[in-house]
Write a protein that holds these residues in place. Structure first.
Motif, short mmCIF file in Angstrom:
data_model
loop_
_atom_site.label_atom_id
_atom_site.label_comp_id
_atom_site.label_asym_id
_atom_site.label_seq_id
_atom_site.Cartn_x
_atom_site.Cartn_y
_atom_site.Cartn_z
N ARG A 332 -12.63 -13.79 15.05
CA ARG A 332 -12.32 -12.71 17.13
C ARG A 332 -13.51 -12.07 16.92
NH1 ARG A 332 -8.95 -9.05 18.67
NH2 ARG A 332 -7.84 -10.35 20.53
N GLU A 333 -14.02 -10.55 16.45
CA GLU A 333 -15.30 -9.94 16.13
C GLU A 333 -16.22 -10.42 16.40
OE1 GLU A 333 -13.63 -6.68 17.46
OE2 GLU A 333 -11.93 -8.28 16.72
N ALA A 334 -16.58 -11.48 15.86
CA ALA A 334 -18.13 -11.98 15.93
C ALA A 334 -18.05 -12.23 17.43
CB ALA A 334 -18.77 -13.33 15.35
N HIS A 335 -17.12 -13.38 18.14
CA HIS A 335 -17.21 -13.51 19.52
C HIS A 335 -17.05 -12.56 20.70
CE1 HIS A 335 -16.54 -17.67 18.20
NE2 HIS A 335 -16.49 -17.87 18.76
N ARG A 336 -16.71 -10.64 19.69
CA ARG A 336 -16.44 -9.65 20.90
C ARG A 336 -17.89 -9.76 21.19
NH1 ARG A 336 -11.89 -5.95 22.00
NH2 ARG A 336 -11.14 -6.98 19.49
N LEU A 337 -18.61 -9.36 20.01
CA LEU A 337 -19.72 -8.89 19.81
C LEU A 337 -20.78 -9.92 20.70
CD1 LEU A 337 -20.68 -7.80 15.79
CD2 LEU A 337 -20.25 -5.86 17.84
N LEU A 338 -20.92 -11.67 20.64
CA LEU A 338 -21.50 -11.80 21.62
C LEU A 338 -21.30 -11.63 23.37
CD1 LEU A 338 -21.38 -14.56 19.04
CD2 LEU A 338 -23.21 -13.31 19.83
N PHE A 339 -19.98 -11.26 23.14
CA PHE A 339 -19.37 -11.39 24.73
C PHE A 339 -20.30 -9.71 25.18
CE2 PHE A 339 -17.11 -8.89 27.65
CZ PHE A 339 -16.45 -10.11 28.94
N PHE A 340 -20.37 -9.02 24.26
CA PHE A 340 -21.10 -7.55 25.03
C PHE A 340 -22.45 -8.25 24.35
CE2 PHE A 340 -17.30 -5.15 23.76
CZ PHE A 340 -16.57 -5.31 25.14
N GLY A 341 -23.17 -9.21 24.22
CA GLY A 341 -24.53 -9.40 24.05
C GLY A 341 -24.73 -8.86 22.65
N ILE A 342 -24.81 -7.75 21.38
CA ILE A 342 -24.66 -7.57 20.56
C ILE A 342 -25.15 -8.61 19.80
CG2 ILE A 342 -23.89 -6.31 18.81
CD1 ILE A 342 -22.43 -4.77 20.94
N ALA A 343 -26.15 -8.85 18.91
CA ALA A 343 -26.88 -10.20 18.56
C ALA A 343 -25.50 -10.26 17.16
CB ALA A 343 -27.72 -10.17 17.57
N THR A 344 -25.49 -10.86 16.63
CA THR A 344 -24.30 -11.78 15.27
C THR A 344 -24.53 -12.47 15.25
OG1 THR A 344 -22.76 -11.45 13.81
CG2 THR A 344 -22.23 -12.20 16.21
N PRO A 345 -24.47 -13.62 13.81
CA PRO A 345 -25.40 -15.48 13.54
C PRO A 345 -23.66 -16.24 14.64
CG PRO A 345 -25.18 -13.78 11.63
CD PRO A 345 -24.76 -12.84 12.70
N LEU A 346 -23.89 -17.06 15.65
CA LEU A 346 -23.06 -17.55 16.05
C LEU A 346 -22.07 -17.80 15.36
CD1 LEU A 346 -22.82 -18.81 18.97
CD2 LEU A 346 -23.44 -20.71 18.32
N PRO A 347 -20.56 -17.62 15.30
CA PRO A 347 -19.59 -18.32 15.00
C PRO A 347 -19.49 -19.58 14.87
CG PRO A 347 -18.89 -16.70 16.17
CD PRO A 347 -20.88 -16.74 16.43
N LEU A 348 -19.23 -21.02 13.78
CA LEU A 348 -19.10 -21.87 14.45
C LEU A 348 -17.91 -22.85 13.79
CD1 LEU A 348 -22.47 -23.54 12.83
CD2 LEU A 348 -21.30 -22.82 15.67
N ALA A 349 -17.10 -22.11 13.08
CA ALA A 349 -15.66 -22.69 12.54
C ALA A 349 -15.05 -21.49 11.69
CB ALA A 349 -16.03 -24.01 12.03
N MET A 350 -13.55 -21.69 11.82
CA MET A 350 -12.58 -21.10 11.44
C MET A 350 -12.08 -21.69 10.58
SD MET A 350 -9.55 -19.04 10.58
CE MET A 350 -8.97 -19.63 11.46
N LEU A 351 -11.21 -21.60 9.25
CA LEU A 351 -11.02 -22.89 8.77
C LEU A 351 -9.21 -21.42 7.64
CD1 LEU A 351 -9.30 -25.66 7.97
CD2 LEU A 351 -11.27 -25.74 6.28
N GLU A 352 -8.07 -22.15 7.98
CA GLU A 352 -6.49 -21.08 7.03
C GLU A 352 -6.00 -22.20 6.70
OE1 GLU A 352 -6.46 -17.23 9.69
OE2 GLU A 352 -4.69 -18.67 9.72
N GLU A 353 -6.79 -22.20 5.21
CA GLU A 353 -5.18 -22.74 5.27
C GLU A 353 -3.81 -22.34 4.86
OE1 GLU A 353 -7.18 -22.57 0.65
OE2 GLU A 353 -7.98 -24.48 0.59
#
Length: 470
Positions: A332-353
């Protein structure tokens, strides 16, 4: 070649057999050769042909499709009547078996402003956005506004600009230009989609808008206030989507697991989703600890970083079972950063057991970033190179302006890549609601970042003098 009806297109969801034909009420056939966008069960947009001529095809297939089709048609007609450049209307009528079709001229070799901006905001993107402003001013002068105004509503080809998406066009009052308040509200929708770093550079676009004869010039303070309000709403809406099945994300929920992936990477990530531990075992270890395991791995042709959040013992497992996982928080926070144009590695997947509602181990997959570790780029006995120093200060000024704290600002959590600082390890990141809460968190972040170097070093003193104050 499949001849499909509206009911069959609804049932096909996102994946109708391609290519396909649909029959119009007048007996002619429209061929759809390539899909551009799908709202499952509601609407399909694609490149196709009618009577052998290329056309952009919009198919409204929901049971109550006529209202949306009519709104799109009315919007296109309003643009044409106002003399605003938009692709010519080719055909608009019912389908032979339910639903409706709307066809416009297909603009070949067109540049989509949204796509150009993503790839080259500083260059071609900036140029095209300036070129879009007179089109928008002409709309406003004719009393037209787009409720869903965004960069993708503008196309450019052969030196000409076009406004698209008639569905969102509304006529505030025929033959009356928008008021200043209405102009501010509509422009704010557009400018709120630019990262906040563009707020101080917005005036060039406003000037291009104001250069159109008769344009209302919005007050800068009112526009900034409106932009901040719209941006906050957009952020809430976007973060609400990052765990929901939609155009951008594919979500699977079950009693044993919960996963969300970037939809466009679905095929490539199928192996990871099926065998996540196998993918982790095949990777090159970057970190191996009790609480997490991080690997660099190439899987299904993708260069990835996979972080597995481990459970150290039964007490740790019990404490994590009821809370959102660290993988979810980082996603969620990676997408927050990308929304604001702040560089972070592109999140591709999240998996919870999971076991029912109880969470177990979790995984986060991001695109691999080939940048250099910031520590390697810095020398404690000298100030940073100018471009690196500017990037460090720009990052922290952005974070401070947005009241975002990182929570673990070790120098190892920053990369230098493509002229930007790239922020890693977002497990403890937080955007604070109050200045007081952020001030406390920023003092900790600032102190942690400076502790990477000796207090008496040149670099420490250089940073301490220039970073936002604690």
């Amino acid at each position: 070649m499949a001849l499909l009806c509206a009911a069959e297109l609804r049932a096909a969801g996102r994946t109708p057999p391609m290519p396909f034909d649909v029959a119009l009420a007048d007996g002619r056939t429209v061929r759809v050769e390539r899909l551009l966008r799908v709202l499952p069960g509601k609407r399909l947009v694609g490149a196709g042909r009618l009577d052998g001529q290329p056309a952009l095809v919009k198919l409204f297939v929901a049971a109550a499709s006529e209202r949306h089709w009519q709104r799109e048609l009315d919007g296109i007609r309003a643009l044409l009547a106002a003399g605003v450049s938009t692709p010519a209307l080719v055909e608009a009528q019912a389908l032979a078996s339910g639903g409706h079709a709307l066809l416009t001229a297909f603009v070949a070799a067109a540049e989509d402003l949204a796509a150009v901006w993503r790839n080259d905001a500083e260059g071609r993107g900036r140029q095209l956005l300036r070129a879009a402003m007179p089109l928008l001013a002409r709309m406003h002068g004719a009393g037209l506004a787009q409720a869903d105004l965004h960069l993708g509503n503008f196309l450019f080809a052969a030196g000409n600009g076009y406004v698209i998406d008639g569905d969102a066009v509304s006529v505030t009052q025929p033959s009356r230009a928008l008021t200043e308040a209405e102009v501010v509200a509509n422009l704010a929708i557009l400018f709120a989609q630019l990262p906040p770093v563009w707020d101080d550079r917005r005036q060039a676009f406003v000037d291009a808008y104001a250069a159109q004869a008769g344009a209302v010039v919005p007050a800068a303070a009112a526009l900034q206030q409106a932009v901040e309000s719209v941006r906050a709403r957009r952020l809430r809406a976007f973060l609400g989507k990052v765990g929901r099945d939609c155009t951008q994300f594919s979500v699977e929920r079950g009693m044993r697991r919960f996963s969300v992936i970037e939809r466009s990477y679905g095929d490539a990530l199928r192996h990871f989703l099926a065998l996540p531990d196998q993918v982790v075992a095949a990777g090159k270890p970057l970190k191996s600890g009790e609480s997490s395991t991080v690997v660099d791995v190439i899987d299904s042709g993708l260069h990835l970083v996979v972080k597995r959040y481990n459970l150290k013992h039964w007490r740790h497992a019990l404490s994590r079972a009821w809370r959102p996982s660290r993988a979810w928080h980082s996603w969620r926070e990676a997408h927050r950063l990308l929304f604001f144009g702040i560089a972070t590695p592109l999140p591709l997947a999240m998996l919870e057991e999971r076991v029912g509602l109880l969470r177990g181990r979790a995984f986060l997959v991001t695109e691999y970033c080939p940048g250099e570790r910031l520590r390697v780029c810095l020398n404690a006995d000298a100030p940073p190179a100018p471009e690196i120093g500017e990037a460090i200060l720009a990052l922290f000024e952005q974070l401070a302006g947005l009241r975002i704290s990182h929570g673990d600002l070790k120098v190892s959590n920053l990369l230098w890549h493509d002229g930007k600082m790239v922020l890693l390890d977002l497990d403890a990141m937080c955007q604070h609601r109050s200045e007081a809460a952020f001030a406390r968190a920023w003092r900790r972040d600032r102190a942690r970042f400076l502790r990477n170097w000796p207090v008496e070093s040149v670099l420490y003193r250089w940073l301490d003098e220039r970073l936002p104050a604690a």
